[in-house]
Write an enzyme that holds these catalytic residues in place. Structure first.
Site, mmCIF file in Angstrom:
data_model
loop_
_atom_site.group_PDB
_atom_site.id
_atom_site.type_symbol
_atom_site.label_atom_id
_atom_site.label_comp_id
_atom_site.label_asym_id
_atom_site.label_seq_id
_atom_site.Cartn_x
_atom_site.Cartn_y
_atom_site.Cartn_z
ATOM 1 N N PRO A 98 45.427 35.145 46.529
ATOM 2 C CA PRO A 98 45.787 34.171 45.479
ATOM 3 C C PRO A 98 45.088 32.820 45.663
ATOM 4 C CG PRO A 98 47.730 35.328 46.251
ATOM 5 C CD PRO A 98 46.603 35.783 47.122
ATOM 6 N N GLY B 185 39.233 33.251 46.318
ATOM 7 C CA GLY B 185 38.438 34.279 45.638
ATOM 8 C C GLY B 185 36.983 34.058 45.979
ATOM 9 N N GLU C 281 27.308 45.956 45.280
ATOM 10 C CA GLU C 281 28.205 45.815 44.124
ATOM 11 C C GLU C 281 27.485 45.084 42.986
ATOM 12 O OE1 GLU C 281 31.692 43.357 44.541
ATOM 13 O OE2 GLU C 281 32.651 44.295 42.811
ATOM 14 N N ARG C 282 26.698 44.072 43.347
ATOM 15 C CA ARG C 282 25.996 43.292 42.303
ATOM 16 C C ARG C 282 24.963 44.156 41.583
ATOM 17 N NH1 ARG C 282 26.497 38.326 46.490
ATOM 18 N NH2 ARG C 282 28.644 37.920 45.891
ATOM 19 N N ARG D 172 25.774 51.019 6.992
ATOM 20 C CA ARG D 172 26.484 49.955 6.260
ATOM 21 C C ARG D 172 25.536 49.290 5.258
ATOM 22 N NH1 ARG D 172 31.446 48.248 4.629
ATOM 23 N NH2 ARG D 172 31.420 45.986 4.319
ATOM 24 N N GLN E 178 16.769 40.429 7.083
ATOM 25 C CA GLN E 178 15.987 39.890 8.196
ATOM 26 C C GLN E 178 16.874 39.444 9.376
ATOM 27 O OE1 GLN E 178 13.471 36.612 7.092
ATOM 28 N NE2 GLN E 178 11.911 37.237 8.544
ATOM 29 N N GLY F 181 31.722 38.233 42.559
ATOM 30 C CA GLY F 181 31.223 36.860 42.706
ATOM 31 C C GLY F 181 30.828 36.321 41.342
ATOM 32 N N THR F 182 31.341 35.139 41.007
ATOM 33 C CA THR F 182 31.082 34.563 39.679
ATOM 34 C C THR F 182 29.602 34.158 39.540
ATOM 35 O OG1 THR F 182 31.546 32.324 40.445
ATOM 36 C CG2 THR F 182 33.432 33.586 39.606
ATOM 37 N N GLU G 208 28.518 31.275 38.936
ATOM 38 C CA GLU G 208 28.282 30.007 39.650
ATOM 39 C C GLU G 208 27.991 30.287 41.131
ATOM 40 O OE1 GLU G 208 31.043 30.550 37.594
ATOM 41 O OE2 GLU G 208 29.886 29.649 35.980
HETATM 42 C C1 LIG Z 1 39.176 42.964 36.755
HETATM 43 C C2 LIG Z 1 38.961 42.410 38.126
HETATM 44 C C3 LIG Z 1 38.803 43.290 39.197
HETATM 45 C C4 LIG Z 1 38.646 42.798 40.493
HETATM 46 N N1 LIG Z 1 38.581 43.692 41.551
HETATM 47 C C5 LIG Z 1 38.577 43.199 42.818
HETATM 48 C C6 LIG Z 1 38.659 44.105 43.921
HETATM 49 O O1 LIG Z 1 38.676 45.342 43.767
HETATM 50 N N2 LIG Z 1 38.710 43.562 45.176
HETATM 51 C C7 LIG Z 1 38.699 42.218 45.401
HETATM 52 O O2 LIG Z 1 38.768 41.811 46.551
HETATM 53 N N3 LIG Z 1 38.606 41.352 44.358
HETATM 54 C C8 LIG Z 1 38.552 41.801 43.083
HETATM 55 N N4 LIG Z 1 38.484 40.933 42.018
HETATM 56 C C9 LIG Z 1 38.450 39.490 42.285
HETATM 57 C C10 LIG Z 1 37.106 38.831 41.973
HETATM 58 O O3 LIG Z 1 36.162 39.180 42.945
HETATM 59 C C11 LIG Z 1 37.373 37.310 41.904
HETATM 60 O O4 LIG Z 1 38.165 37.084 40.756
HETATM 61 C C12 LIG Z 1 36.106 36.493 41.853
HETATM 62 O O5 LIG Z 1 35.378 36.594 43.052
HETATM 63 C C13 LIG Z 1 36.392 35.011 41.581
HETATM 64 O O6 LIG Z 1 37.385 34.517 42.407
HETATM 65 P P1 LIG Z 1 38.634 33.714 41.783
HETATM 66 O O7 LIG Z 1 39.173 34.544 40.683
HETATM 67 O O8 LIG Z 1 39.565 33.344 42.869
HETATM 68 O O9 LIG Z 1 38.023 32.412 41.146
HETATM 69 P P2 LIG Z 1 37.852 30.985 41.877
HETATM 70 O O10 LIG Z 1 37.157 31.152 43.171
HETATM 71 O O11 LIG Z 1 39.174 30.286 41.867
HETATM 72 O O12 LIG Z 1 36.878 30.251 40.860
HETATM 73 C C14 LIG Z 1 37.331 29.589 39.679
HETATM 74 C C15 LIG Z 1 36.117 28.913 39.026
HETATM 75 O O13 LIG Z 1 35.543 27.949 39.930
HETATM 76 C C16 LIG Z 1 34.183 28.251 40.165
HETATM 77 N N5 LIG Z 1 33.843 27.956 41.558
HETATM 78 C C17 LIG Z 1 34.573 28.218 42.678
HETATM 79 N N6 LIG Z 1 33.928 27.789 43.769
HETATM 80 C C18 LIG Z 1 32.757 27.260 43.352
HETATM 81 C C19 LIG Z 1 31.626 26.670 44.005
HETATM 82 N N7 LIG Z 1 31.569 26.550 45.332
HETATM 83 N N8 LIG Z 1 30.615 26.221 43.233
HETATM 84 C C20 LIG Z 1 30.642 26.351 41.887
HETATM 85 N N9 LIG Z 1 31.674 26.906 41.208
HETATM 86 C C21 LIG Z 1 32.704 27.362 41.932
HETATM 87 C C22 LIG Z 1 34.058 29.747 39.877
HETATM 88 O O14 LIG Z 1 32.718 30.115 39.579
HETATM 89 C C23 LIG Z 1 34.991 29.889 38.683
HETATM 90 O O15 LIG Z 1 34.326 29.474 37.526
HETATM 91 C C24 LIG Z 1 38.598 41.403 40.719
HETATM 92 C C25 LIG Z 1 38.715 40.514 39.630
HETATM 93 C C26 LIG Z 1 38.897 41.010 38.359
HETATM 94 C C27 LIG Z 1 39.048 40.031 37.223
#
Ligand SMILES: Cc1cc2nc3c(=O)[nH]c(=O)nc-3n(C[C@H](O)[C@H](O)[C@H](O)COP(=O)(O)OP(=O)(O)OC[C@H]3O[C@@H](n4cnc5c(N)ncnc54)[C@H](O)[C@@H]3O)c2cc1C
Length: 389
Positions: free
Chosen positions: A123, A126, A240-241, A266, A277, A371-372, A374
């Site tokens: 929680p 991430g 994974e990526r 359609r 176009q 990994g997002t 960002e």
């Molecule tokens: C459908 C789904 C399936 C998933 N499955 C798995 C799984 O099987 N196992 C597992 O372990 N996880 C899983 N995840 C978790 C996923 O890997 C995380 O949600 C993701 O890594 C982002 O972490 P967070 O949600 O805590 O976001 P946060 O880390 O809280 O980020 C919130 C925002 O802040 C930005 N941010 C945070 N830190 C920085 C930084 N240093 N610089 C710039 N921007 C930043 C992020 O890019 C984002 O925009 C899953 C998530 C989803 C939605």
């Protein structure tokens, strides 16, 4: 190459018969039938990267990517749940597991008899994997007790096994760093939250795992070595990526098929809409995105395949940055491509009975999971700054 094409033809027939007729219902019901795991295993999908001695076909990374692309064209939820099992859970076992661990956990997951998952996210952590607080404390008798919580875990409510990243505290009370533990999820002290309600990928269950003084055995539950968890996680993320890029490619394939077929039938102002176009421009853009993502994905897959054949010390130091750049690029192209496909459908694209609406909802995950975007950018730039360009 021939074998790969033969497998892809068989696999497409499988997807047409076993996935396509059900994907919409699975999405509506919010779950996949468990039988889909052994079915995917039997057709050979789980074993593409696995050595023959574990029942795999070892066709390689590029064959794996092309198969993932194909499955993703039909059902993103099936792709993500299957990947969490044979990929996120299975691949670290293939790379770092002992023979006993492989026999006990890897083989049944490859057979589809058991389902795996990977628990990294918590929680409060991430993106910042190093901040996780789940602990694995070793008692004087060697047993390890797990305490903490994981969230957003794919397959959380259906998995039999998990690889969990936790901070290892030895029997002297010393913090020995992030370590991977393999565990069976039906043990006392382990519980699961309800599947979470999601924007997309609704049939792929996602949820929490709770650990309260859970006895996970002793050192045989450690995967790859004490303190190796962070590095192993990052290596797993590279694969994974790449697999998420394969998913994006599948989404773009599906979007182009759906949108071009809709644009042919359609009509507006007396002609099929593709003859306007603006609509023809959207189709051309969609096709261009598909071809660009395909070239990039297949190139990185080929490089990873070559890299995996090398001794560890000779591995490509740039591969991580390439996987990040690929995922960053592919996920944006796929989201924009799905948006174009919805737009070409007009009002129909907003309706659940049209596949493009599901593709559009599902693909949003690609810019977040693994990994997002960002975080991918920061990985790429920190690599660039280490190179002497
Ligand atoms: C459908 C789904 C399936 C998933 N499955 C798995 C799984 O099987 N196992 C597992 O372990 N996880 C899983 N995840 C978790 C996923 O890997 C995380 O949600 C993701 O890594 C982002 O972490 P967070 O949600 O805590 O976001 P946060 O880390 O809280 O980020 C919130 C925002 O802040 C930005 N941010 C945070 N830190 C920085 C930084 N240093 N610089 C710039 N921007 C930043 C992020 O890019 C984002 O925009 C899953 C998530 C989803 C939605």
């Amino acid at each position: 190459m021939e074998w790969t094409q033969e497998f892809l033809d068989t696999f497409r027939n499988f997807c047409e018969k076993e996935i396509k007729p059900h994907a919409e219902d699975w999405d509506q019901n919010g779950s996949l039938p468990k039988e889909i795991f052994p079915a995917l295993a039997n057709i050979g999908y789980f074993g593409l990267l696995a050595p023959e001695e574990y029942g795999g076909s070892n066709l390689g990374v590029l064959a794996g990517v092309k198969s993932m692309e194909l499955l993703s064209e039909y059902c993103g939820s099936t792709f993500f749940s299957a990947s969490a099992s044979f990929g996120l859970f299975g691949e670290p076992l293939r790379h770092f597991g002992t023979e006993a661990q492989k026999q006990k956990y890897y083989v049944p997951v490859l057979d589809g008899k058991k389902i795996g998952c990977m628990g990294i996210t918590e929680p409060q952590s991430g993106s910042d994997v190093s901040a996780i607080t789940t602990t694995a404390k070793q008692n004087k008798d060697g047993t390890i007790l797990l305490n903490g919580q994981k969230t957003y875990i794919t397959n959380s409510s259906i998995a039999d096994f998990a690889i969990i990243l936790a901070r290892f505290i030895n029997s002297e009370g010393e913090d020995k760093g992030l370590t991977h533990f393999i565990l069976e999820l039906d043990k006392p002290g382990i519980s699961r939250g309800k599947p979470m309600k999601k924007l997309g990928l609704r049939a792929s269950v996602t949820g929490e795992l709770f650990f309260e003084q859970a006895n996970i055995g002793s050192s045989e539950s450690i995967l790859g070595g004490i303190g190796k968890g962070f590095r192993q996680t990052m290596m797993t993320f590279n694969e994974e990526r790449l697999s998420i890029a394969a998913y994006c490619l599948g989404v773009l394939n599906a979007c182009l098929k759906e949108a071009s077929s809709f644009a042919r039938t359609r009509k507006s102002f007396g002609s099929p809409i593709y003859q306007h176009q603006a609509v023809s421009g959207m189709l051309a853009e969609l096709y261009t995105k598909l071809e660009a993502v395909k070239s990039f994905t297949y190139r990185v897959a080929t490089e990873m395949e070559e890299d995996q054949k090398k001794a560890r010390k000779d591995r490509d130091p740039e591969l991580g940055a390439k996987c990040s750049a690929l995922k960053l690029f592919a996920s944006v192209q796929a989201r924009e491509g799905a948006n174009l496909a919805v737009q070409i459908h007009g009002g129909a694209g907003f309706m659940e009975e049209y596949k493009v609406s599901r593709l559009y909802r599902d693909v949003r995950l690609a810019e977040i999971g693994g990994g997002t975007s960002e975080i991918q950018k920061s990985i790429i730039t920190s690599s660039i700054m280490k190179w002497k360009l």
